[in-house]
Design an enzyme around this catalytic site. Structure first.
Site, PDB file in Angstrom:
ATOM      1  N   HIS A   1       5.088   3.847   0.910  1.00  0.00           N
ATOM      2  CA  HIS A   1       5.172   3.611   1.868  1.00  0.00           C
ATOM      3  C   HIS A   1       3.343   3.358   2.882  1.00  0.00           C
ATOM      4  CE1 HIS A   1       6.435   2.443   6.642  1.00  0.00           C
ATOM      5  NE2 HIS A   1       4.848   2.576   6.569  1.00  0.00           N
ATOM      6  N   GLU A   2       2.764   4.384   2.935  1.00  0.00           N
ATOM      7  CA  GLU A   2       1.885   3.592   3.040  1.00  0.00           C
ATOM      8  C   GLU A   2       1.108   2.624   2.151  1.00  0.00           C
ATOM      9  OE1 GLU A   2       0.352   4.406   6.351  1.00  0.00           O
ATOM     10  OE2 GLU A   2       2.039   5.266   6.496  1.00  0.00           O
TER      11      GLU A   2
ATOM     12  N   HIS B   1       1.321  -0.905   2.021  1.00  0.00           N
ATOM     13  CA  HIS B   1       0.718  -1.684   3.363  1.00  0.00           C
ATOM     14  C   HIS B   1      -0.854  -1.914   2.558  1.00  0.00           C
ATOM     15  CE1 HIS B   1       2.759  -0.869   7.136  1.00  0.00           C
ATOM     16  NE2 HIS B   1       2.989   0.639   7.113  1.00  0.00           N
TER      17      HIS B   1
ATOM     18  N   GLU C   1       5.925  -2.666   8.951  1.00  0.00           N
ATOM     19  CA  GLU C   1       6.761  -1.774   8.953  1.00  0.00           C
ATOM     20  C   GLU C   1       8.096  -1.919   8.164  1.00  0.00           C
ATOM     21  OE1 GLU C   1       5.104   1.248   9.187  1.00  0.00           O
ATOM     22  OE2 GLU C   1       4.077   0.309   9.967  1.00  0.00           O
TER      23      GLU C   1
END
Length: 299
Positions: free
Chosen positions: A141-142, A145, A217
């Site tokens: 997930h990070e 980004h 997100e």
């Protein structure tokens, strides 16, 4: 976005473009009003531009310093480095720097203006609570980004809000909001105009950037789940982290709240906080999206 194997997200790209376009229009209108009102806007713009550049180029150092994070070597955190090594190779992107923050709040964040200057930081709290697959989902997930250049986009998008906030404070501290000087005896109070317009611009830009933050997100959840092919692991991590955060003392959570936009899960996400003001979408919406992805993958 630099070429990676993270799933492309047309919705995110469109929302980024639309948000930046609307903020640009707002910025042009705001500047025109300030000039027409005869405000000393140049000084404020210079200050805001300086803050923007500092935030853009030093975001990784500022975030690590604020969260008491420190970079760790592969010898200090072999399992964490191993996960990031695998996911970086799987995603076709340079490996970011790796850091750990000594905090019991279970969370993680990624920052840095581009892939070459990125850093992924996890807390000791999240390392203690998640298993390897759950932590892999969080890291994916990070990394998404970073792949989508979210930090750079959100930094630029926040510029107008910074300017408007500074102008509002300028009007207040100068005692102009209550009347202030006038162009002539019958003219409108310039200070009041600046105060009202700045406040309106700040509110609009705040809502636009928060809406973009919530969607990014969801986009990071989607891209991370598709990269690992284990959406259920990310859903499990979200459930664990959100549940454990609810048991952290409120005083500790309030200290971390200013960094909500960077976090994997918000430090404070109580039901009393309006959805429009939140940096993250509701947990239920994130879990529903992951459940749909899991069904599509047959997992």
């Amino acid at each position: 976005m630099a070429a990676t194997r993270f799933a492309p997200d047309r919705g995110l790209s469109v929302r980024m473009a639309v948000t930046m376009f609307l903020l640009g229009l707002l910025y042009v209108a705001f500047t025109a009003v300030l000039i027409a009102a005869g405000a000393r806007a140049v000084t404020v713009l210079v200050i805001a531009a300086g803050l923007l550049l500092a935030q853009y180029f030093l975001s990784d150092k500022i975030a690590l310093f604020a969260m008491h994070g420190r970079e760790v070597s592969p010898e200090e955190a072999p399992e964490l480095h191993g996960i990031i090594d695998r996911l970086s190779a799987l995603g076709g992107m340079p490996k970011p720097r790796v850091a750990i923050a000594d905090s019991d709040i279970p969370n993680a964040f990624a920052t840095g203006r581009n892939q070459k200057n990125a850093v992924v930081c996890v807390t000791t709290g999240i390392l203690r609570r998640l298993d390897a697959q759950e932590l892999e989902g969080v890291i994916a997930h990070e990394l998404s980004h970073v792949a989508h250049r979210d930090v750079a986009v959100m930094t630029i998008a926040s510029f107008l809000g910074i300017v408007a906030g500074l102008m509002t404070r300028f009007a207040l501290y100068s005692g102009l909001a209550g009347g202030g000087r006038r162009d002539n005896n019958n003219g409108p109070p310039i200070g009041l105009i600046i105060f009202l317009v700045s406040g309106l611009v700040y509110c609009v830009s705040f809502l636009l950037t928060r809406a973009l933050s919530r969607y990014r997100e969801l986009a990071a959840d989607r891209a991370g789940a598709l990269l690992t092919q284990r959406p259920s692991a990310l859903a499990s991590a979200l459930t664990k982290v959100s549940g454990d955060i609810a048991r952290i003392p409120t005083r500790d959570l309030r200290e971390a709240q200013p960094f909500n936009a960077f976090y994997f899960a918000p430090a404070l996400s109580g039901q009393s906080v309006a959805t429009l003001l939140s940096t993250h979408p509701p947990l239920e919406r994130r879990l529903e999206q992951l459940a749909r992805i899991s069904a599509a993958l047959g997992r």
